[in-house]
Write an enzyme that holds these catalytic residues in place. Structure first.
Site, short mmCIF file in Angstrom:
data_model
loop_
_atom_site.label_atom_id
_atom_site.label_comp_id
_atom_site.label_asym_id
_atom_site.label_seq_id
_atom_site.Cartn_x
_atom_site.Cartn_y
_atom_site.Cartn_z
N GLY A 11 0.83 -1.20 0.00
CA GLY A 11 0.00 0.00 0.00
C GLY A 11 0.87 1.25 0.00
N GLN A 12 0.22 2.41 0.07
CA GLN A 12 0.95 3.69 -0.04
C GLN A 12 2.01 3.83 1.05
OE1 GLN A 12 -1.37 7.16 -1.58
NE2 GLN A 12 -2.85 6.36 -0.12
N LEU A 13 1.62 3.61 2.30
CA LEU A 13 2.56 3.78 3.40
C LEU A 13 3.64 2.71 3.37
CD1 LEU A 13 3.55 5.10 5.98
CD2 LEU A 13 1.88 3.71 7.24
N ASP A 46 -2.64 -12.54 4.93
CA ASP A 46 -3.94 -11.93 5.22
C ASP A 46 -4.00 -11.73 6.74
OD1 ASP A 46 -6.56 -11.37 5.82
OD2 ASP A 46 -7.41 -12.96 4.57
N ILE A 47 -4.07 -10.49 7.18
CA ILE A 47 -4.00 -10.25 8.64
C ILE A 47 -5.25 -10.73 9.38
CG2 ILE A 47 -2.36 -8.33 8.46
CD1 ILE A 47 -4.83 -6.46 9.17
N THR A 111 -6.43 6.92 12.13
CA THR A 111 -6.97 7.92 11.22
C THR A 111 -7.58 9.13 11.94
OG1 THR A 111 -8.81 8.24 9.65
CG2 THR A 111 -9.04 6.45 11.19
N TYR A 135 -15.75 3.05 8.82
CA TYR A 135 -14.28 3.07 8.75
C TYR A 135 -13.71 3.59 10.07
CZ TYR A 135 -9.60 4.64 7.34
OH TYR A 135 -8.24 4.86 7.27
#
Ligand code: NDP
Length: 292
Positions: A11-13, A46-47, A111, A135
């Site tokens: 992913g991005q991070l 897969d977490i 977040t 979310y």
């Protein structure tokens, strides 16, 4: 040499972390994501699979685990609530339990959507959480599990992340290049944060033992419309862009109207400052400009 286990590494991070750490011989990386990447050494984990989380992490026996995995499709979370809870809350719980069993530090990312957005000054780490979306609620549940099961943990609340992958900056540039008329909300106040700045803060914190919750966004604030204008200015694009209100752009998930986070703890406990959002954006656009 420190052993670092990263989930959600594609992913991005995750990709920003890899870029900053990969050539540092003080660290040995073990990279995982929801699917394997044939062109890199990211393996599948897969977490939400407790046995796999337990065995993969214990086998590598990391000093530090960085959980970058999450279900970040905010609107999809509203309809896929069970999946959102499993990925954003149960997965972090499994990781926290193993981290605690093997004595590893855990860095977990949260977040700005854990806050309700009713404030009119920046939220600090002590502010009351009150998420308004699935979310936000599932992420907050994950944060609570991490704190409950792994005392040696850091939780970093961030916002508006852009890096490698699908994000607001790339979407704006794509729409501009397609000469589309763009409508962007101007009544949501946020702080866009580059994945690289967030990765830098993680690398700084993971070398300390100052566990707990931190806000970690770029400095300053803006709204999505002004952010879009700055993207076009810095990238030299011309775009037809119109400011609209949230009520004109209804989405399944309710977004906070104001979600500016004060990095109070990073600043006051560590004297650590993240870049201003404009400076970080400029760095991103200059560096990635040719690819965007
Ligand atoms: P991305 O969506 O870019 O990356 C998340 C990664 O997690 C993806 O590679 C995704 O794989 C993977 N993933 C999803 N489900 C699982 C699973 N069950 N097991 C393992 N991996 C999984 O997110 P970011 O890098 O942008 O976000 C990093 C962190 O920052 C997250 O915790 C997020 O909640 C938080 N954050 C992000 C913000 C943003 O604007 N992006 C804002 C605020 C906080 P796949 O693509 O296959 O689903």
């Amino acid at each position: 040499m420190k052993r670092i286990f990263i989930t959600g590494a594609g992913g991005q991070l995750g990709l920003a972390l890899i870029e900053l750490i990969k050539d540092n011989h003080e660290y040995m990386l073990y990279l995982t994501d929801s699917r394997p990447y044939t062109d890199s050494n990211i393996k599948k984990l897969d977490i939400t699979d407790e046995d796999a989380v337990q065995s993969e992490i214990s086998d590598f026996h990391p000093d530090i685990i960085i959980n970058c995995a999450a279900m970040t499709a905010v609107d999809l979370c509203e309809t896929e609530q069970e999946m959102a809870y499993n990925i954003n809350a149960i997965g972090p719980k499994y990781i926290a339990k193993v981290a605690n069993d093997i004595g590893a530090k855990l860095i977990h990312i949260s977040t700005d959507y854990v806050y309700d957005g009713q404030a009119n000054s920046p939220y600090t780490e002590e502010s009351i959480t009150n998420p308004t979306s699935v979310y936000g609620r599932t992420k907050l549940a994950g944060d609570n599990f991490v704190m409950e099961f792994c005392p040696k943990s850091f939780i970093l609340n961030t916002s508006g992340v852009y890096g490698e992958g699908k994000n607001f900056v790339r979407t704006m540039l794509k729409l501009a290049d397609e000469e589309r008329k763009i409508r962007v909300v101007s009544d949501q106040t946020v702080t866009p944060t580059s994945a690289r700045e967030l990765a830098r803060a993680i690398i700084f914190l993971m070398e300390t033992d100052s566990y707990g919750k931190y806000h970690a966004t770029c400095e300053g604030s803006t709204n999505w419309y002004e952010f879009a204008l700055m993207i076009f200015e810095l990238s030299g694009r011309k775009a037809m862009v119109e400011a609209i209100n949230t009520s004109e752009y209804p989405t399944p998930a309710k977004r906070p109207a104001y979600s500016v986070l004060d990095n109070k703890k990073l600043r006051e406990s560590h004297g650590y400052y993240m870049k201003g959002w404009k400076e970080a954006l400029e760095e991103y656009i200059i560096e990635k400009g040719k690819m965007l």
